[in-house]
Design an enzyme around this catalytic site. Structure first.
Site, short mmCIF file in Angstrom:
data_model
loop_
_atom_site.label_atom_id
_atom_site.label_comp_id
_atom_site.label_asym_id
_atom_site.label_seq_id
_atom_site.Cartn_x
_atom_site.Cartn_y
_atom_site.Cartn_z
N GLY A 142 55.96 48.91 37.54
CA GLY A 142 57.39 48.63 37.67
C GLY A 142 57.66 47.54 38.68
O GLY A 142 58.57 46.71 38.50
N ASP A 143 56.86 47.50 39.74
CA ASP A 143 57.00 46.44 40.74
C ASP A 143 56.61 45.09 40.17
O ASP A 143 57.20 44.06 40.49
CB ASP A 143 56.16 46.76 41.97
CG ASP A 143 56.50 48.12 42.56
OD1 ASP A 143 57.66 48.54 42.45
OD2 ASP A 143 55.59 48.77 43.11
N GLY B 21 59.30 50.50 25.82
CA GLY B 21 59.59 49.14 26.23
C GLY B 21 60.58 49.09 27.37
O GLY B 21 60.68 50.01 28.18
N SER C 143 63.29 50.05 32.63
CA SER C 143 61.95 50.23 32.07
C SER C 143 61.86 51.63 31.47
O SER C 143 62.30 52.61 32.07
CB SER C 143 60.88 50.03 33.15
OG SER C 143 61.15 50.81 34.29
N MET C 144 61.26 51.72 30.27
CA MET C 144 61.25 52.98 29.52
C MET C 144 59.87 53.34 29.01
O MET C 144 59.72 53.95 27.94
CB MET C 144 62.25 52.89 28.36
CG MET C 144 63.68 52.63 28.79
SD MET C 144 64.86 52.61 27.43
CE MET C 144 64.32 51.12 26.57
N GLY C 145 58.83 52.94 29.73
CA GLY C 145 57.47 53.32 29.35
C GLY C 145 57.07 52.75 28.00
O GLY C 145 57.27 51.55 27.73
#
Length: 329
Positions: free
Chosen positions: A257-258, A231, A226-228
């Site tokens: 994220g979870d 995307g 995950s990269m904020g």
């Protein structure tokens, strides 16, 4: 290979998340809270809650303080979540999440101290659950007293019983798990966590892709980063995809994220391919941004959002943004 039909999450270090919303956070200043709420949390608890909202029954394992277990028990009673937590004397930690008009600031506590007897009971219970029809999600940090190699050991035990394992952790526990002979089937670090493991900054998406390719070559079937706002990257034997979906109204980033991990688990249960996995996991994560607490909106909203995810196919790390990269909706 059997598609898993049962899911368990493991949370050794749960927390009650106290979310405080302020207008604008300024260091050293006095603030008046707009709202305060408390939610049972910890990464595996959040994953279980979001999966249950999707309609997937979940079994939760881990360690829980007996003194303030009520919020967790209420969550499990309200959703299709089987509570298999091992109770410890004392209280589960309370983490502070400060949400302002720009970002979320986390203040996380260490958690209850755990000994080998307590953790051993959890490991034995999860191992008894594991079989070739099971997916086990190992999530989060470890409490004091819990040795850093426990995830690596559990991955080997669970996979020997035929279970699929999804690992979402960071720091030393992640490093040890990725050094082990038996690796998890799926990992989902964020970019910062992956960079810490790699020992390099991963400043570009090309850097992230190369790092994921290395992990996949070592034997991890699906690597998700995950990269904020950029995307999330999804890389498997089917190829590599970049998934993007603009966020709407931001209620809280806590647990996003979870929620993505829950989306990955839901896709595994579904037997989904890489693109469907990317769409579903991204929709879960972005939908969570609009809601406080470890909860998803209705299923129709998630399905609609998954269709709006922009998918970019990455042919190689060097071809990102070049003519060899195609987009689909």
């Amino acid at each position: 290979m059997t598609t898993p039909s049962r899911v368990a999450t493991v949370t050794f270090n749960p927390a009650i998340d106290q979310t405080i919303t302020v207008g604008h956070l300024t260091r050293g200043e006095v603030h008046r809270a707009h709202s305060v709420r408390q939610d049972p949390g910890g990464k595996g608890v959040n994953v279980a809650s979001c999966l249950a909202d999707w309609g997937v029954p979940v079994t939760t394992f881990g360690l829980l303080g007996a003194d303030n277990a009520a919020p967790f028990e209420a969550l499990c009673a309200a959703k299709p979540i089987a509570d298999r937590f091992e109770r410890l004397p004392g209280a589960t930690r309370v983490n502070i999440k400060i949400v302002d008009d720009r970002e979320t600031t986390d203040i996380n506590m260490d958690g209850l101290s755990a000994d080998d007897i307590a953790t051993g009971k959890v490991v034995a219970a999860v191992e008894a659950f594991a079989a070739d029809d099971a997916l086990v999600v190992l999530s989060g940090s470890l409490p004091p007293g819990c040795h850093a190699g426990i995830y690596a050991e559990m991955v080997a035990r669970l996979r020997s019983r035929g279970a699929k394992v999804l690992l979402d952790t960071s720091g030393v526990p992640l490093t040890l798990a990725l050094k082990a002979q038996v690796l998890p089937d799926i990992i989902k670090p964020n970019r910062r966590e992956l960079a810490a493991w790699a020992g390099e900054p991963l400043e570009t998406i090309e850097d992230v892709v190369r790092c994921c390719q290395r992990l996949h070559a070592q034997g991890i079937a699906l690597v998700v980063v995950s990269m904020g706002e950029e995307g999330a990257l999804f890389l498997s034997g089917e190829g590599a995809l970049l998934a993007r979906l603009p966020a709407g109204e931001l209620a809280s980033t806590v647990g996003a994220g979870d929620a993505m991990v829950a989306g990955l688990a839901a896709a595994v249960i579904e037997g989904a391919g890489l693109e469907r996995t990317a769409r579903l996991a991204t929709a879960f994560a972005v939908a969570k941004l609009g809601r406080p607490g470890p909860h998803l909106p209705d299923l129709g909203t998630i399905h609609a959002m998954s269709e709006d995810v922009t998918i970019t196919t990455i042919d190689s790390a060097e071809q990102i943004g070049a003519s060899g990269t195609g987009e689909a909706r």
